[in-house]
Design a protein around this motif. Sequence first.
Motif, short mmCIF file in Angstrom:
data_model
loop_
_atom_site.label_atom_id
_atom_site.label_comp_id
_atom_site.label_asym_id
_atom_site.label_seq_id
_atom_site.Cartn_x
_atom_site.Cartn_y
_atom_site.Cartn_z
N ILE A 106 4.18 -0.80 8.77
CA ILE A 106 3.10 -0.89 7.77
C ILE A 106 2.34 0.41 7.67
CG2 ILE A 106 0.89 -2.00 7.27
CD1 ILE A 106 2.10 -4.60 8.36
N ILE A 107 2.05 1.00 8.82
CA ILE A 107 1.35 2.28 8.82
C ILE A 107 2.17 3.34 8.10
CG2 ILE A 107 0.51 4.14 10.31
CD1 ILE A 107 -0.24 1.97 12.36
N GLU A 108 3.47 3.35 8.37
CA GLU A 108 4.34 4.31 7.69
C GLU A 108 4.34 4.08 6.19
OE1 GLU A 108 8.17 4.04 9.42
OE2 GLU A 108 7.57 4.81 11.38
N LEU A 109 4.43 2.79 5.79
CA LEU A 109 4.42 2.48 4.35
C LEU A 109 3.10 2.89 3.71
CD1 LEU A 109 6.18 -1.02 4.28
CD2 LEU A 109 7.08 1.14 3.42
N MET A 110 1.99 2.64 4.41
CA MET A 110 0.69 3.02 3.86
C MET A 110 0.59 4.53 3.68
SD MET A 110 -1.89 0.43 5.87
CE MET A 110 -3.33 1.16 5.10
N VAL A 111 1.12 5.25 4.66
CA VAL A 111 1.12 6.71 4.54
C VAL A 111 1.95 7.14 3.33
CG1 VAL A 111 1.87 8.84 5.66
CG2 VAL A 111 0.70 7.08 6.99
N LYS A 112 3.13 6.51 3.17
CA LYS A 112 3.98 6.85 2.03
C LYS A 112 3.30 6.50 0.71
CE LYS A 112 8.39 6.35 4.47
NZ LYS A 112 9.68 5.60 4.54
#
Length: 378
Positions: A106-112
Amino acid sequence: MIWIALFLHVFTSSAVYSHRVLPSEPVLLTEDVSDQEQKQNYHRDSSKDKCTMPCEMTAKLMRDEKHSLCTNLQHTMVSYTRNTRKLIRDLVDEQQKSLELLSSQIIELMVKVNTLSSDVQRSNSDIFSVKPMESHGRDCSDIKETLGAHTPKIPSGIYIIQPDNTDVSFEVFCEMDDMEGGWTVIQRRMDGLTDFKQMWSQYLDGFGHLPGEHWLGLRKIFSIVNQRNTHFQLHISLVSQDDSTAYASYDRFWLEGESKFFPIHLGRYAGSAGDAFRGYDQEQNQDTAPFSTSDIDNDGCFPFCTFADKAVESCSVNQNNTGWWFNQCGKANLNGSPMEQDLSQSYIHWDTWTKNGTLVGIKSVTMKIRRIEIPNLK
């Protein structure tokens, strides 16, 4: 004599024998009785031993078996408890690992997403800073005139317009098929899926879905109808619950500015639905009335108005918090709910359309405008 002598001898011998044997016979009888009693006692003791010993052994075996079962059950329960606790710990650990993995994803997706959003904003700012949105014309009438010279049939749909004296382009729905086309739709109510219960700011900028139900927005309508050298006519199409139709047309339509709350101005009426904007007397006349919403009240009710035989303080609040050009409420409000959708809500009002003296229930309405060229008009 010999026979007598023998007889006496035998008799004497028998007497002597009897004398010797008889005293001992009672002893023999006593011994026999004692032996019988001993045998009987032995048999009883043997019978007792035969009954008592197996019962005690059986009880002992049962006690041992019970103890063994209890011990095994206790061991089984302890083992089961340990295995269960271990299984729960393993499940918790597995779930924790899964949650940590999901959290990291989720953190990676939010960053993206944030990165993409920043890129899109930069791209949009670059696009608008270099090249503005290209419009198809000043309004739908202008688009029809421009494209009609090159295309025999222009489809209805969404077009981009930029009225005169404005720096802003925006989308509108153009009706190119009905009544020779060139109509800019400013309002449509048909299925009740769009909520017209909106505040002043929403009625300023518009809301809804252009191919379906929508309100174009007071600012956009003002920019269209206040172009140079133009007049605009207003056409209102009404459809009843039984699919009968009627219309009201005004040969002139324009709005005053935002500082005066966009008062409406109407020309001569023509049609089959009656002139509900002007009603039957001056108190019901909504021509020249400013626009009102539930939070910006310009309806002229001081301190209250009478509507449908009841006193109301706000026409907008009384009519489901919709916005309109109210004048002590009046006979018209085309932003109400279609009647067949929810009878508990205030329905669309055009109270001069009647059949046999009864108001017609309206299920859909469209408001559209078209330009009339006036040469050298200032």
